[in-house]
Scaffold this motif. Structure first.
Motif, mmCIF file in Angstrom:
data_model
loop_
_atom_site.group_PDB
_atom_site.id
_atom_site.type_symbol
_atom_site.label_atom_id
_atom_site.label_comp_id
_atom_site.label_asym_id
_atom_site.label_seq_id
_atom_site.Cartn_x
_atom_site.Cartn_y
_atom_site.Cartn_z
ATOM 1 N N LYS A 2 -0.492 10.041 -8.104
ATOM 2 C CA LYS A 2 -0.802 9.417 -8.439
ATOM 3 C C LYS A 2 -1.396 9.302 -9.889
ATOM 4 O O LYS A 2 -0.936 7.930 -9.956
ATOM 5 C CB LYS A 2 -2.238 9.696 -8.174
ATOM 6 C CG LYS A 2 -3.308 9.523 -6.564
ATOM 7 C CD LYS A 2 -4.809 10.352 -6.617
ATOM 8 C CE LYS A 2 -5.320 9.685 -7.333
ATOM 9 N NZ LYS A 2 -7.172 10.082 -7.301
ATOM 10 N N GLN A 3 -1.212 10.031 -10.949
ATOM 11 C CA GLN A 3 -0.842 9.389 -12.365
ATOM 12 C C GLN A 3 0.754 8.278 -12.082
ATOM 13 O O GLN A 3 1.158 7.706 -12.500
ATOM 14 C CB GLN A 3 -0.868 10.237 -12.898
ATOM 15 C CG GLN A 3 -1.665 11.269 -13.703
ATOM 16 C CD GLN A 3 -2.573 10.059 -13.792
ATOM 17 O OE1 GLN A 3 -2.523 9.348 -14.630
ATOM 18 N NE2 GLN A 3 -3.876 10.448 -13.887
ATOM 19 N N ARG A 21 -0.274 5.320 -10.715
ATOM 20 C CA ARG A 21 -0.673 4.251 -11.597
ATOM 21 C C ARG A 21 0.226 3.918 -12.760
ATOM 22 O O ARG A 21 0.799 2.763 -12.884
ATOM 23 C CB ARG A 21 -1.335 5.357 -12.562
ATOM 24 C CG ARG A 21 -2.360 4.291 -13.651
ATOM 25 C CD ARG A 21 -3.151 4.468 -14.161
ATOM 26 N NE ARG A 21 -4.426 5.171 -12.757
ATOM 27 C CZ ARG A 21 -5.497 6.554 -12.634
ATOM 28 N NH1 ARG A 21 -5.819 7.179 -14.344
ATOM 29 N NH2 ARG A 21 -5.950 6.876 -11.968
ATOM 30 N N GLU A 22 1.301 4.154 -13.010
ATOM 31 C CA GLU A 22 2.628 4.235 -14.145
ATOM 32 C C GLU A 22 3.075 2.880 -13.564
ATOM 33 O O GLU A 22 3.947 1.944 -14.230
ATOM 34 C CB GLU A 22 3.350 5.580 -14.403
ATOM 35 C CG GLU A 22 3.958 5.214 -15.274
ATOM 36 C CD GLU A 22 4.767 6.123 -15.509
ATOM 37 O OE1 GLU A 22 6.057 6.350 -15.949
ATOM 38 O OE2 GLU A 22 4.217 7.295 -15.648
ATOM 39 N N THR A 82 0.626 -1.447 -0.139
ATOM 40 C CA THR A 82 -0.297 0.233 -0.180
ATOM 41 C C THR A 82 0.884 1.284 -0.119
ATOM 42 O O THR A 82 1.849 1.110 0.577
ATOM 43 C CB THR A 82 -1.222 -0.046 0.932
ATOM 44 O OG1 THR A 82 -1.869 -1.130 0.925
ATOM 45 C CG2 THR A 82 -1.686 1.201 1.400
ATOM 46 N N LYS A 89 2.129 0.770 -11.127
ATOM 47 C CA LYS A 89 1.475 -0.152 -11.114
ATOM 48 C C LYS A 89 1.211 -0.263 -9.585
ATOM 49 O O LYS A 89 1.322 -1.428 -9.010
ATOM 50 C CB LYS A 89 2.090 -1.553 -11.412
ATOM 51 C CG LYS A 89 1.740 -1.984 -13.160
ATOM 52 C CD LYS A 89 2.039 -3.444 -13.685
ATOM 53 C CE LYS A 89 2.415 -3.152 -15.308
ATOM 54 N NZ LYS A 89 2.466 -1.928 -16.296
ATOM 55 N N ALA A 90 1.264 0.637 -8.908
ATOM 56 C CA ALA A 90 1.180 0.552 -7.400
ATOM 57 C C ALA A 90 -0.392 1.142 -6.913
ATOM 58 O O ALA A 90 -0.638 2.074 -7.460
ATOM 59 C CB ALA A 90 2.126 1.610 -6.396
ATOM 60 N N TYR A 91 -1.856 0.309 -6.928
ATOM 61 C CA TYR A 91 -2.499 0.907 -7.213
ATOM 62 C C TYR A 91 -3.811 0.975 -6.253
ATOM 63 O O TYR A 91 -4.140 1.876 -6.036
ATOM 64 C CB TYR A 91 -4.175 -0.516 -8.064
ATOM 65 C CG TYR A 91 -3.417 0.065 -10.179
ATOM 66 C CD1 TYR A 91 -2.965 0.713 -10.611
ATOM 67 C CD2 TYR A 91 -2.385 -1.613 -10.187
ATOM 68 C CE1 TYR A 91 -2.544 0.420 -11.738
ATOM 69 C CE2 TYR A 91 -2.365 -1.923 -11.082
ATOM 70 C CZ TYR A 91 -2.255 -0.666 -12.580
ATOM 71 O OH TYR A 91 -1.830 -0.672 -13.833
ATOM 72 N N ARG A 92 -2.764 0.355 -4.785
ATOM 73 C CA ARG A 92 -3.560 0.729 -3.643
ATOM 74 C C ARG A 92 -3.255 1.130 -3.139
ATOM 75 O O ARG A 92 -1.698 2.196 -2.185
ATOM 76 C CB ARG A 92 -3.001 -0.686 -3.316
ATOM 77 C CG ARG A 92 -4.442 -1.343 -2.184
ATOM 78 C CD ARG A 92 -3.501 -2.652 -1.281
ATOM 79 N NE ARG A 92 -4.276 -3.330 0.112
ATOM 80 C CZ ARG A 92 -4.276 -3.957 0.286
ATOM 81 N NH1 ARG A 92 -4.432 -4.994 -0.061
ATOM 82 N NH2 ARG A 92 -5.488 -3.552 1.339
ATOM 83 N N ILE A 93 -3.919 2.698 -2.403
ATOM 84 C CA ILE A 93 -3.609 3.883 -2.568
ATOM 85 C C ILE A 93 -3.973 4.355 -1.138
ATOM 86 O O ILE A 93 -5.872 4.313 -1.626
ATOM 87 C CB ILE A 93 -3.463 5.546 -3.464
ATOM 88 C CG1 ILE A 93 -2.745 4.860 -4.365
ATOM 89 C CG2 ILE A 93 -3.017 6.994 -2.633
ATOM 90 C CD1 ILE A 93 -2.948 5.789 -5.919
#
Length: 144
Positions: A122-123, A126-127, A104, A129-133
């Motif tokens: 956040k972008q 996403r690049e 996370t 591949k860390a989607y759990r924020i």
């Protein structure tokens, strides 16, 4: 009156001391930015803190920097937003496979940070591949 035997008391004390030394997680990041998190009412705690990467967004502590500029700190380093994807990919490669699903990112941003900076971070995540924020906040006092 019988005398209380305290011969095993030092063993017990050292056992408890070693237990707390083993289970305590020491903070290993020095925060280099000032931030005051926003307030919220619907808050929850993170469960697995060992798989959490903190991102701090705020004004720089000390130094002679303009007051209008905000800085992004990941781990112990202040970095440009464009450096975040490569840093996060390196962190994810070091995690064991069972911790990857729990990895996370906790964003601790100052309440006055422009939303554009948070969106750019956040972008970058996403690049990588860390989607759990997760967003940090403090509990808002309820009015009576």
């Amino acid at each position: 009156m019988p005398v209380l035997n305290t011969a095993s008391l030092p063993d017990l004390i050292f056992t408890v001391l070693f237990f707390f030394m083993i289970v305590t997680h020491m903070r290993n990041e020095n925060v280099k930015v000032k931030y005051q998190v926003p307030q919220g009412t619907e808050l929850s705690r993170l469960t697995k803190k060992s798989a959490v990467t903190n991102i701090y967004i705020g004004k720089r502590v000390g130094g002679k920097t303009p007051q209008a500029s905000y800085y992004v700190q990941v781990g112990n380093e202040i970095m440009d937003i464009s450096q975040i994807p490569s840093y996060m990919k390196a962190i994810r490669e070091d995690l064991p496979p069972e911790a990857l699903s729990l990895a996370t990112v906790s964003i601790k941003a100052d309440r006055d940070v422009p939303m554009l900076i948070v969106t750019q971070v956040k972008q970058a995540l996403r690049e990588a591949k860390a989607y759990r924020i997760s967003y940090s906040a403090e509990r808002k006092a309820m009015k009576k």
